[in-house]
Design a protein around this motif. Structure first.
Motif, short mmCIF file in Angstrom:
data_model
loop_
_atom_site.label_atom_id
_atom_site.label_comp_id
_atom_site.label_asym_id
_atom_site.label_seq_id
_atom_site.Cartn_x
_atom_site.Cartn_y
_atom_site.Cartn_z
N CYS A 549 9.06 -2.92 -0.50
CA CYS A 549 8.89 -2.05 0.68
C CYS A 549 9.66 -0.76 0.45
O CYS A 549 10.74 -0.76 -0.13
N LYS A 557 6.04 1.52 3.66
CA LYS A 557 4.95 1.18 2.73
C LYS A 557 5.32 -0.14 2.05
O LYS A 557 6.28 -0.21 1.28
N SER A 559 4.32 -3.44 -0.37
CA SER A 559 3.43 -3.71 -1.50
C SER A 559 3.54 -5.19 -1.88
O SER A 559 4.61 -5.79 -1.81
N SER A 561 2.34 -7.25 -5.13
CA SER A 561 1.70 -7.11 -6.45
C SER A 561 1.65 -8.48 -7.15
O SER A 561 2.52 -9.32 -6.94
N LEU A 611 -5.53 -0.71 -2.39
CA LEU A 611 -4.99 -1.44 -3.53
C LEU A 611 -5.15 -0.65 -4.81
O LEU A 611 -5.95 0.27 -4.90
N GLU A 612 -4.30 -1.01 -5.77
CA GLU A 612 -4.42 -0.50 -7.13
C GLU A 612 -4.58 -1.73 -8.00
O GLU A 612 -3.91 -2.74 -7.77
N SER A 613 -5.47 -1.63 -8.94
CA SER A 613 -5.69 -2.83 -9.76
C SER A 613 -6.20 -2.48 -11.14
O SER A 613 -6.96 -1.53 -11.32
N ILE A 620 -2.12 -4.56 -7.07
CA ILE A 620 -1.06 -4.27 -6.09
C ILE A 620 -1.75 -3.90 -4.79
O ILE A 620 -2.55 -2.96 -4.73
N PHE A 621 -1.49 -4.69 -3.75
CA PHE A 621 -1.98 -4.36 -2.42
C PHE A 621 -0.89 -3.60 -1.68
O PHE A 621 0.25 -4.04 -1.62
N TYR A 622 -1.26 -2.44 -1.16
CA TYR A 622 -0.31 -1.65 -0.36
C TYR A 622 -0.79 -1.65 1.08
O TYR A 622 -1.99 -1.62 1.36
N THR A 624 0.67 0.01 5.12
CA THR A 624 1.75 0.73 5.83
C THR A 624 1.81 0.26 7.28
O THR A 624 0.80 -0.13 7.87
#
Lengths: 640, 137
Positions: A549, A557, A559, A561, A611-613, A620-622, A624
């Motif tokens: 966080c 934010k 996260s 992951s 997310l970034e993957s 990684i799920f973000y 807020t």
């Protein structure tokens, strides 16, 4: 140069000049007078006194001659005694008078004559009179006679002549000097008169100058001021001097200029107002105290359908329907009657909805605002009217739509309940019956039948889960829990305990997690779904899940992951949709509700999720959550 | 159940659910007689009939016609003669409001009916186990 002086300094200058001039004349007059008096004094001392003295001398000489002659005629001792005393006394007196005379101012001519007289007289006394007197005292009468004949007589004539000449000279000189003084006096008088005339001329001149310097420009100023007052703003101003009049002119010019500017502005503003009135959407009418319409703008004409000539002069009541006049219109008429009562009505200045009537008789709703205006003793009312029939229609439509929406929403809500009970109950019955069939009739089923029964029970489970998912999803935002301070760290801890991750998966919290204000269940659901997804899809022998966080502006934010299979970017949107799964349900049992639920919760709190993957490496799920409410509610969080 | 001669009162409108309860009780060898009513009103009528045995436990569904579970609870829990009988809610509803209302009215338990019959048997087993151990007034 004189023109550039102020009137004040000009007046001071002129007055000082006059005073100086008069003082000069006075000085001059005083000086003239005193010198005239001095002249007269000189005449008296230098001429009149000596004249008297020589006159006295002459008379004494005559007296002596008479007394001497008389003594010779009667030469008695008494007479001799007496007369010789008189003669000697007279001689003394003559001597004294002569001495006094010689002490006075004598002209050279006089001196010459005086010396002449003095010579004769000295001889006359020494050779004539003194021996004659001595002879008489000695009673020598003949001797006295002889002296008289030989000495006195011949000398007598020159002495007498010389004194006469002296007297004559003295007289003429006195007359001359007197005349001289008289002339001087005349001269002074004339100068005096001349200077008075000069002063008078100067005064007249200065008066003229002042007149031309002050009153003529002043008259001009007055004329210009009258012209400005009469509305003539194009007058030419000629400022000729920098004195007070010039300043007045300049001030007047400035006033005129600013007046012209103000009037220009007023006219522009008037034109602007007129343009505004003519082009505005709202109808504007001005009405006098009696309710008679005075002006009617184009929009008002359009709204009511009257031509300007038809409506001006009419009573305002024609604009309102008859039934309104029963109660409502009486109010409107009251608007235009007395202010104190008007004040209590809602209509003054504040728009109120009333009904209006058009020329063709149709009644329509309109907004009406009445503004009171005072112009001197007159009271005017400006009424602003807006045709709101379309708006009304739109409002009605909107209300109807809102009602429909509301009922649709209600239906949706009850649908969730229906799903919960009326859909689940038969499902459960199917499940139970299928179970009993496979138990009770196990012997009668072959292998395929048993497999079908197993699949039947399995699908019943799946449907049950789907229904649960829908229920859960529909509860978000519908079922409100109290917002409290939620310690996210605590929640995460509880969730990890609840889902009991398998031994090959480690879940670590990277940094202390904050407290947010939210419904505890929802925060729990977020982490439960994200973590259970990460565990459920884990394809590596050692699973690593990390929770982090960070503060980011107004938001936290978070996260989550993992080092799982990762998700292809093209699926990023799809995974958040309801019932969307990436793996076949037979392989990994999933309702496809979890991420949709998480997204709904996060967005409900004003946050976002993404997310970034990297496929094969991990995701990684973000998401807020807002920070502000946390700060504002920390105390509440502690209390609960 | 601790007391085996007292009946178990089941208030349930669904026929299969009733069958499920009966079958499950039989499967876990609960011998108490089962009294079944299809709505709250009938159950209240039964409970208020003096000559009838009072049940040792009431298994209550919430969603029923005529008089639903919550209304039934409101009657029973305000009746001095009946309020001490333990009531276990057996329902499909997982609505928070239903749970809150039920516990406000003093239920002894709240069980969501599982879709799977096997799980349902386990639920019933737990209830039996609990009320075998628990003392009752």
């Amino acid at each position: 140069m004189f023109k550039n002086l102020t009137i004040k300094s000009r007046l001071i200058f002129i007055l000082s000049f006059l005073v100086a001039f008069l003082l000069g004349i006075q000085m001059f007059a005083l000086f003239g007078m005193s010198s005239a008096i001095d002249g007269l004094k000189t005449v008296y001392q230098d001429r009149v006194i000596p004249l008297k003295q020589v006159g006295r001398i002459e008379s004494l000489l005559l007296h002596n001659r008479v007394v001497f002659t008389a003594t010779l005629l009667t030469p008695s001792p008494e007479v001799i005694e007496k007369n010789t005393a008189i003669i000697e006394k007279n001689i003394d007196e003559i001597t004294r008078a002569w001495v006094a005379y010689t002490m006075t101012y004598l002209t050279p001519e006089e001196n010459r004559l005086a010396a002449n007289f003095a010579d004769y007289h000295r001889a006359f006394i020494i050779e004539g009179m003194n021996p004659a007197v001595d002879a008489l005292r000695a009673n020598e009468i003949e001797e006295a006679h002889r002296i008289l004949i030989e000495k006195i007589r011949p000398l007598y004539q020159p002495v007498d002549d010389s004194i006469r000449k002296l007297i004559a000279l003295q007289l003429s000189e006195t007359r001359q000097e007197y005349n001289q003084e008289q002339d001087r006096y005349w001269t002074i008088r004339n100068i005096f008169i001349a200077s008075i005339i000069v002063v008078l001329v100067l005064v007249a001149l200065f008066s003229f100058i002042i007149l031309s310097a002050i009153f003529r420009p002043l008259e001009g100023v007055v004329k210009i001021a009258r012209g400005v007052a009469a509305g003539n703003f194009s007058q030419d101003f000629e400022i000729r001097s920098s004195d007070e009049i010039g300043q007045l002119m300049r001030a007047l010019k400035d006033m005129r200029d600013s007046l012209v500017e103000t009037i220009g502005q007023v006219r522009a503003s008037e034109a602007h107002t007129l343009a505004l009135l003519s082009n505005m959407i709202d109808g504007v009418a001005s009405i006098d105290e009696k309710g008679v319409i005075q002006t009617f703008n184009p929009a008002a004409k359009r709204i009511f359908g009257y031509a300007e000539s038809e409506i001006i002069g009419q009573n305002v009541s024609v604009l309102f329907p008859a039934h309104e006049q029963g109660q409502g219109q009486s109010q409107h008429l009251d608007y235009f009657k007395s202010y104190p009562t008007v004040k209590k009505l809602k209509g003054l200045g504040i728009p109120s909805e009333v009904m209006g009537v058009r020329k063709d008789g149709t009644v329509f709703p309109m907004d009406l605002a009445v503004v009171e205006m005072h112009d001197g003793d007159q009271t005017m009312f400006v009424s602003i009217m807006r045709d709101i029939s379309e708006r009304k229609l739109a409002e009605e439509q909107k209300t109807r739509l809102m009602d429909e929406l509301e009922s649709a929403n209600d239906e949706l809500r009850s649908f969730a309940y229906v799903v919960s009970h009326d859909l689940k109950a038969p499902l459960r019955a199917i499940g139970a019956l299928a179970d009993w069939l496979s138990t009770d009739y196990a012997a009668k089923f072959d292998e395929e039948g048993r497999e079908h029964m197993r699949l039947l029970v399995n699908r019943v489970h799946r449907m049950g889960n789907l229904i649960d998912g829908i229920l859960e999803y529909s509860r978000v935002g519908r079922v409100k829990e109290d917002l409290v301070g939620v310690d996210v760290g605590q929640v995460v801890h509880e969730v990890i305990d609840l889902i009991a991750p398998p031994a090959n998966v480690t879940i670590s919290v990277e940094n202390p997690l904050p407290t947010v204000v939210a419904e505890p269940t929802r925060i729990q659901q977020i982490f439960q779904n994200l973590l259970s997804n990460a565990i459920k899809y884990m394809d590596k022998p050692r699973g690593e899940i990390r929770i982090g966080c960070a503060a980011e502006g107004e938001q936290w934010k978070f996260s989550v992951s993992d080092n799982g299979p990762g998700i292809e970017p093209r699926h990023f949107d799809k995974i958040f949709q309801l019932f969307q799964t990436l793996a076949p349900r037979d392989r990994i049992e999933s309702t496809g509700v979890g991420l949709a639920l998480v997204k709904k919760i996060v967005e409900m709190y004003g946050g976002r999720i993404w997310l970034e993957s990297i496929p094969g490496v991990g995701s990684i799920f973000y998401f807020t959550l807002p920070r502000t409410t946390v700060i504002a509610n920390t105390t509440i969080g502690k209390e609960t | 159940m601790k007391i085996t001669n007292k009946p178990i009162l089941l208030v349930e409108d669904d026929q299969v659910d009733t069958m499920t309860v009966k079958r499950a009780l039989k499967e876990i060898h609960v011998t108490n007689p089962l009294v079944h009513f299809e709505n709250g009103e009938e159950a209240v009528h039964y409970l208020r009939t003096p000559e009838r045995d009072k049940p040792c436990i009431i298994l209550l569904d919430l969603n029923m016609p005529i008089m639903n579970g919550i209304e039934f609870l409101q009657v029973v829990k305000h009746d001095d003669q009946l309020r001490r009988i333990p009531v276990v809610v057996l329902t499909t509803s997982e609505e928070q409001q239903d749970k809150v209302n039920s516990f406000n009215l003093g239920v002894a338990g709240y069980m969501a009916k599982p879709v799977d019959y096997r799980q349902f048997v386990e639920v019933m087993r737990s209830i039996d186990a609990y009320w075998t151990i628990s003392e009752m007034p």
